[in-house]
Motif scaffolding. Structure first.
Motif, PDB file in Angstrom:
ATOM      1  N   GLN A  10       5.649  23.588 -15.998  1.00 55.47           N
ATOM      2  CA  GLN A  10       6.589  23.892 -17.075  1.00 55.47           C
ATOM      3  C   GLN A  10       5.860  24.402 -18.317  1.00 55.47           C
ATOM      4  OE1 GLN A  10       8.697  20.160 -17.356  1.00 55.47           O
ATOM      5  NE2 GLN A  10      10.300  20.854 -15.949  1.00 55.47           N
ATOM      6  N   GLU A  11       4.711  23.821 -18.603  1.00 55.46           N
ATOM      7  CA  GLU A  11       3.917  24.280 -19.743  1.00 55.46           C
ATOM      8  C   GLU A  11       3.434  25.707 -19.508  1.00 55.46           C
ATOM      9  OE1 GLU A  11       2.484  24.302 -23.432  1.00 55.46           O
ATOM     10  OE2 GLU A  11       3.632  22.637 -22.571  1.00 55.46           O
ATOM     11  N   GLN A  12       3.012  26.024 -18.291  1.00 57.75           N
ATOM     12  CA  GLN A  12       2.585  27.378 -17.942  1.00 57.75           C
ATOM     13  C   GLN A  12       3.750  28.356 -18.088  1.00 57.75           C
ATOM     14  OE1 GLN A  12      -0.493  28.474 -17.388  1.00 57.75           O
ATOM     15  NE2 GLN A  12       0.224  30.567 -17.115  1.00 57.75           N
ATOM     16  N   GLU A  13       4.921  27.952 -17.616  1.00 60.85           N
ATOM     17  CA  GLU A  13       6.109  28.817 -17.731  1.00 60.85           C
ATOM     18  C   GLU A  13       6.453  29.072 -19.189  1.00 60.85           C
ATOM     19  OE1 GLU A  13       9.175  26.875 -15.473  1.00 60.85           O
ATOM     20  OE2 GLU A  13       8.266  27.411 -13.553  1.00 60.85           O
ATOM     21  N   ARG A  14       6.374  28.007 -20.032  1.00 56.04           N
ATOM     22  CA  ARG A  14       6.644  28.190 -21.465  1.00 56.04           C
ATOM     23  C   ARG A  14       5.630  29.137 -22.089  1.00 56.04           C
ATOM     24  NH1 ARG A  14       8.619  22.685 -21.452  1.00 56.04           N
ATOM     25  NH2 ARG A  14       6.532  21.854 -21.641  1.00 56.04           N
ATOM     26  N   LEU A  60       2.911  15.084 -13.166  1.00 55.09           N
ATOM     27  CA  LEU A  60       1.890  15.828 -13.915  1.00 55.09           C
ATOM     28  C   LEU A  60       1.872  17.297 -13.504  1.00 55.09           C
ATOM     29  CD1 LEU A  60      -1.017  13.223 -13.957  1.00 55.09           C
ATOM     30  CD2 LEU A  60       0.473  13.896 -15.866  1.00 55.09           C
ATOM     31  N   GLU A  61       2.015  17.558 -12.205  1.00 55.44           N
ATOM     32  CA  GLU A  61       2.067  18.944 -11.720  1.00 55.44           C
ATOM     33  C   GLU A  61       3.283  19.672 -12.305  1.00 55.44           C
ATOM     34  OE1 GLU A  61       0.010  20.764  -9.703  1.00 55.44           O
ATOM     35  OE2 GLU A  61      -1.436  19.111  -9.635  1.00 55.44           O
ATOM     36  N   GLN A  62       4.398  18.983 -12.324  1.00 54.72           N
ATOM     37  CA  GLN A  62       5.618  19.586 -12.867  1.00 54.72           C
ATOM     38  C   GLN A  62       5.450  19.888 -14.357  1.00 54.72           C
ATOM     39  OE1 GLN A  62       9.080  17.073 -12.734  1.00 54.72           O
ATOM     40  NE2 GLN A  62      10.486  18.794 -12.937  1.00 54.72           N
ATOM     41  N   PHE A  64       0.827  -1.210   0.000  1.00 54.14           N
ATOM     42  CA  PHE A  64       0.000   0.000   0.000  1.00 54.14           C
ATOM     43  C   PHE A  64       0.864   1.264   0.000  1.00 54.14           C
ATOM     44  CE2 PHE A  64      -3.189  -2.948   2.027  1.00 54.14           C
ATOM     45  CZ  PHE A  64      -3.982  -3.051   0.899  1.00 54.14           C
ATOM     46  N   SER A  65       1.963   1.241   0.734  1.00 51.89           N
ATOM     47  CA  SER A  65       2.866   2.394   0.771  1.00 51.89           C
ATOM     48  C   SER A  65       3.477   2.645  -0.607  1.00 51.89           C
ATOM     49  CB  SER A  65       3.980   2.180   1.799  1.00 51.89           C
ATOM     50  OG  SER A  65       3.448   2.161   3.099  1.00 51.89           O
ATOM     51  N   TYR A  66       3.865   1.576  -1.284  1.00 48.14           N
ATOM     52  CA  TYR A  66       4.409   1.739  -2.642  1.00 48.14           C
ATOM     53  C   TYR A  66       3.337   2.231  -3.606  1.00 48.14           C
ATOM     54  CZ  TYR A  66       8.987  -0.189  -1.574  1.00 48.14           C
ATOM     55  OH  TYR A  66      10.244  -0.385  -1.070  1.00 48.14           O
ATOM     56  N   GLU A  67       2.107   1.776  -3.413  1.00 50.83           N
ATOM     57  CA  GLU A  67       1.012   2.247  -4.268  1.00 50.83           C
ATOM     58  C   GLU A  67       0.816   3.754  -4.089  1.00 50.83           C
ATOM     59  OE1 GLU A  67      -1.489   2.062  -7.257  1.00 50.83           O
ATOM     60  OE2 GLU A  67      -0.474   0.277  -6.509  1.00 50.83           O
ATOM     61  N   LYS A  68       0.876   4.215  -2.856  1.00 50.75           N
ATOM     62  CA  LYS A  68       0.753   5.654  -2.593  1.00 50.75           C
ATOM     63  C   LYS A  68       1.955   6.401  -3.177  1.00 50.75           C
ATOM     64  CE  LYS A  68      -0.345   9.161   0.791  1.00 50.75           C
ATOM     65  NZ  LYS A  68      -0.359  10.149  -0.242  1.00 50.75           N
ATOM     66  N   ALA A  69       3.129   5.834  -3.038  1.00 49.03           N
ATOM     67  CA  ALA A  69       4.335   6.471  -3.591  1.00 49.03           C
ATOM     68  C   ALA A  69       4.231   6.586  -5.113  1.00 49.03           C
ATOM     69  CB  ALA A  69       5.579   5.675  -3.201  1.00 49.03           C
ATOM     70  N   ILE A  70       3.706   5.555  -5.750  1.00 52.91           N
ATOM     71  CA  ILE A  70       3.524   5.584  -7.202  1.00 52.91           C
ATOM     72  C   ILE A  70       2.529   6.678  -7.580  1.00 52.91           C
ATOM     73  CG2 ILE A  70       2.566   4.298  -9.165  1.00 52.91           C
ATOM     74  CD1 ILE A  70       3.823   1.751  -7.822  1.00 52.91           C
ATOM     75  N   ALA A  71       1.402   6.720  -6.867  1.00 54.24           N
ATOM     76  CA  ALA A  71       0.378   7.737  -7.156  1.00 54.24           C
ATOM     77  C   ALA A  71       0.934   9.145  -6.929  1.00 54.24           C
ATOM     78  CB  ALA A  71      -0.850   7.502  -6.284  1.00 54.24           C
ATOM     79  N   ASP A  72       1.662   9.343  -5.841  1.00 47.60           N
ATOM     80  CA  ASP A  72       2.230  10.662  -5.554  1.00 47.60           C
ATOM     81  C   ASP A  72       3.281  11.052  -6.591  1.00 47.60           C
ATOM     82  OD1 ASP A  72       0.573  10.884  -3.373  1.00 47.60           O
ATOM     83  OD2 ASP A  72       2.148  10.471  -1.876  1.00 47.60           O
ATOM     84  N   THR A  73       4.075  10.085  -7.023  1.00 47.06           N
ATOM     85  CA  THR A  73       5.088  10.349  -8.045  1.00 47.06           C
ATOM     86  C   THR A  73       4.435  10.737  -9.363  1.00 47.06           C
ATOM     87  OG1 THR A  73       6.628   8.820  -6.965  1.00 47.06           O
ATOM     88  CG2 THR A  73       7.074   9.363  -9.271  1.00 47.06           C
ATOM     89  N   GLU A  74       3.365  10.033  -9.715  1.00 44.48           N
ATOM     90  CA  GLU A  74       2.610  10.368 -10.942  1.00 44.48           C
ATOM     91  C   GLU A  74       2.035  11.783 -10.836  1.00 44.48           C
ATOM     92  OE1 GLU A  74       2.410   8.868 -13.739  1.00 44.48           O
ATOM     93  OE2 GLU A  74       2.700   6.737 -13.393  1.00 44.48           O
TER      94      GLU A  74
END
Length: 172
Positions: free
Chosen positions: A135-139, A129-131, A115-125
């Protein structure tokens, strides 16, 4: 027995000296399968241990080669200035590593880690996406600023031309 001992010696030699490990491994496996009923338990265990060690070495070589290829690809993307592709590749690499750890946790029956890895995967995704959005907004903002500056420069050039025309008309 002599044939199997020679096979074991050759397998061990190839593991140590970098010989054709794949061929020696295949030969050792064939001997183990073909002669399992003829071998005493100690010889069979020794043969199986050598085969396992050779398989691990082959896997380690494959893993090292894949890592080298991935690092070379990342370096090439970095040098080429392909930051978006590099970010995607690094993101995929991070997600794959987390999924691999998650699979290990599943095999061991550690549901908390799964479950912890599942949360880590979701948070990483989500972070990726936020990044990308940021970056698209900055461009977009940079492009807008550049267009505004170009428009301002164009207007200033028109004003200078108008001033020159006005000065020439007044001089007549």
């Amino acid at each position: 027995h002599i044939d199997i001992n020679r096979t074991l010696v050759q397998l061990n030699r190839d593991m140590e000296n970098g010989g054709n490990l794949a061929a020696s491994l295949a030969k050792a496996q064939a001997h183990a399968i073909g002669n399992a009923h003829k071998l005493d338990k100690a010889t069979l265990n020794h043969l199986q241990a050598a085969i396992d060690k050779a398989r691990q070495k082959m896997q380690a070589l494959s893993d090292e080669a894949a890592t080298a290829q991935l690092n070379a690809e990342k370096k090439l993307l970095r040098v080429q200035g392909k930051d978006d592709e590099l970010a995607k590749l690094e993101h995929k690499e991070a997600i794959d590593a987390l999924r691999q750890k998650q699979q290990e946790a599943k095999k061991m029956g550690n549901n908390q880690a799964v479950f912890s890895y599942e949360k880590a995967i979701a948070d990483t995704e989500k972070a990726f996406l936020e990044q990308q959005k940021r970056q698209e907004q900055e461009r977009f903002e940079q492009e807008l600023k550049l267009r505004q500056e170009q428009e301002q420069q164009r207007e200033q050039a028109i004003q200078k031309q108008q001033q020159i025309i006005d000065a020439q008309v007044n001089a007549l």
